[in-house]
Design an enzyme around this catalytic site. Sequence first.
Site, mmCIF file in Angstrom:
data_model
loop_
_atom_site.group_PDB
_atom_site.id
_atom_site.type_symbol
_atom_site.label_atom_id
_atom_site.label_comp_id
_atom_site.label_asym_id
_atom_site.label_seq_id
_atom_site.Cartn_x
_atom_site.Cartn_y
_atom_site.Cartn_z
ATOM 1 N N LYS A 197 0.839 -1.207 0.000
ATOM 2 C CA LYS A 197 0.000 0.000 0.000
ATOM 3 C C LYS A 197 0.867 1.247 0.000
ATOM 4 C CE LYS A 197 -1.871 2.751 2.944
ATOM 5 N NZ LYS A 197 -1.910 4.016 2.182
ATOM 6 N N CYS A 305 13.555 10.419 7.118
ATOM 7 C CA CYS A 305 13.528 9.909 8.493
ATOM 8 C C CYS A 305 14.909 10.004 9.148
ATOM 9 C CB CYS A 305 13.011 8.485 8.527
ATOM 10 S SG CYS A 305 13.813 7.437 7.315
ATOM 11 N N GLU A 402 10.300 15.243 15.718
ATOM 12 C CA GLU A 402 10.622 15.150 14.296
ATOM 13 C C GLU A 402 9.780 16.192 13.548
ATOM 14 O OE1 GLU A 402 9.311 11.565 12.163
ATOM 15 O OE2 GLU A 402 11.321 11.482 11.303
#
Length: 492
Positions: A197, A305, A402
């Site tokens: 997905k 990331c 983050e």
Amino acid sequence: MTEIEKRQDRSPVPSAFDYAPAPESREIVTLEDRYGLFIGGEWVEPQSGEYEATISPATEEPLAEVAYAGPEDVGVAVDSAREAFENGWSDIAPGERAKYLYRIARILQERSREFAVLESLDGGKPIRESRDVDLPLSAAHFFYYAGWADKLEYAFPNRNPKPLGVAGQIIPWNFPLLMLSWKIAPALAAGNTVVLKPAESTPLTALLFCDVVRQAELPPGVVNIVTGDGRAGAELVKHPGVDKVAFTGSTDVGKEIQRAVAGTGKKLTLELGGKAANIIFDDAPLDQAVEGIINGIYFNQGHVCCAGSRLLVQESIYEQVIAKLKRRMGTLRVGDPLDKNTDVGAINSREQLEKIKELVAAGEEEGAEIFQPPCRLPEKGWWFAPTVFTNVAQSYRIAQEEIFGPVLSVLTFRTPDEAIEKANNTPYGLSAGVWTEKGSRILSMAQRLRAGVIWANTYNRFDPASPFGGYKESGFGREGGRHGLEPYMRFE
Ligand code: NDP
């Protein structure tokens, strides 16, 4: 005024040079108005009947309508993957499996310009990056794992490796095709079939990949792509026909997934967020280090990331580094992702832009000092200027959370011990950078930094042979390298 001074005053040389636009043509990409789901080697209408538009973040223009899979659709895709696994793919000679992977790698290379343009169109990243980083690395992953497909017993001697079955894979929007390659290549090499997905804001390269699968004549059902939002991801995770879940995305969703698979016996790998420290010692080659800082945080608009989002600078060189950094930031060109001169493209979605703005406002409120070079942002689309915060305290949200945008927080340190303490003071542990000319210092820092990947005198460098993954809230399991095969195997 002397003659010379007068002449200089009227110098015909312009005071500032600008780049002429150099847009990459969109012509190479043919978009359908509407895409279904790719199940069993065919395009099928979603039983959910739902479609949503995918939007270009640089222009806000709708690019195509994409199916949103419901629970029944996910079920059909998993059944199709199961059938393909049991009726051939798991028994096929490993050397034959390798050939399919090689074919996919070659086709990705041949069609790389088409993929690169589509990636930049749908996701907003500069064409320079999709062309020079995403595409070559995607092909390299398929080449690399093609090499392992017929050597699994050498990869895991005396362990009799066997495939797991059906892998459910969920990927984010920051490196759509590259994350697809990181997930699909090792899964297929190990003899599994997959249901993948893509993220709702960047489905188009995964849908174009279905054409590569068809071109490579991969048996139907070995790769199934179900588009949709988080609901489709959640359905895939909990489907009893899935043997392994591989997820890259936010830590919050990662935790939800971990709860959902607990007690089911499904194997799980999670690649989650990060808040990496990029550490600059006073003996580092400063000009190279400044390039590393820029590449560490402004690459892919900071939607990375492992981005070097916390800069730790040794106090004695602080002023010098910040002056060089600000000067270099002034040369970054923000704008049209399809322009080959662009360094910083569009922010991937309106929601992500809101999140960045909210955290930047929190940084200002908490007392950090903000710097953004003068740059004109396009009127349409979602944009954020490259930003650096100085005077940041460890406790500020911009030093802890983050941001996933082009925003750097700068802290200082005096000794290696202090650098280690500050670098490790985060719930994450994905990556770090160390800049120094001393090899022994690199080794001692690497041993003490709690991060899965540590770059020395470079940053954001990837290779399919090198494992990637985190500690603590950055997740577990490794992707890439021989390590990346293990999560897709069981051992007898
Ligand atoms: P998510 O974690 O929500 O998205 C990652 C993928 O998971 C997408 O395909 C998403 O689908 C899917 N998903 C969402 N909810 C579920 C669920 N309950 N079960 C299974 N799959 C699900 O990230 P966001 O896009 O919301 O980004 C939020 C933040 O996450 C960012 O600001 C950033 O800080 C971080 N992030 C980290 C990434 C990394 O590489 N470590 C990558 C992306 C984001 P869909 O998008 O279609 O809803």
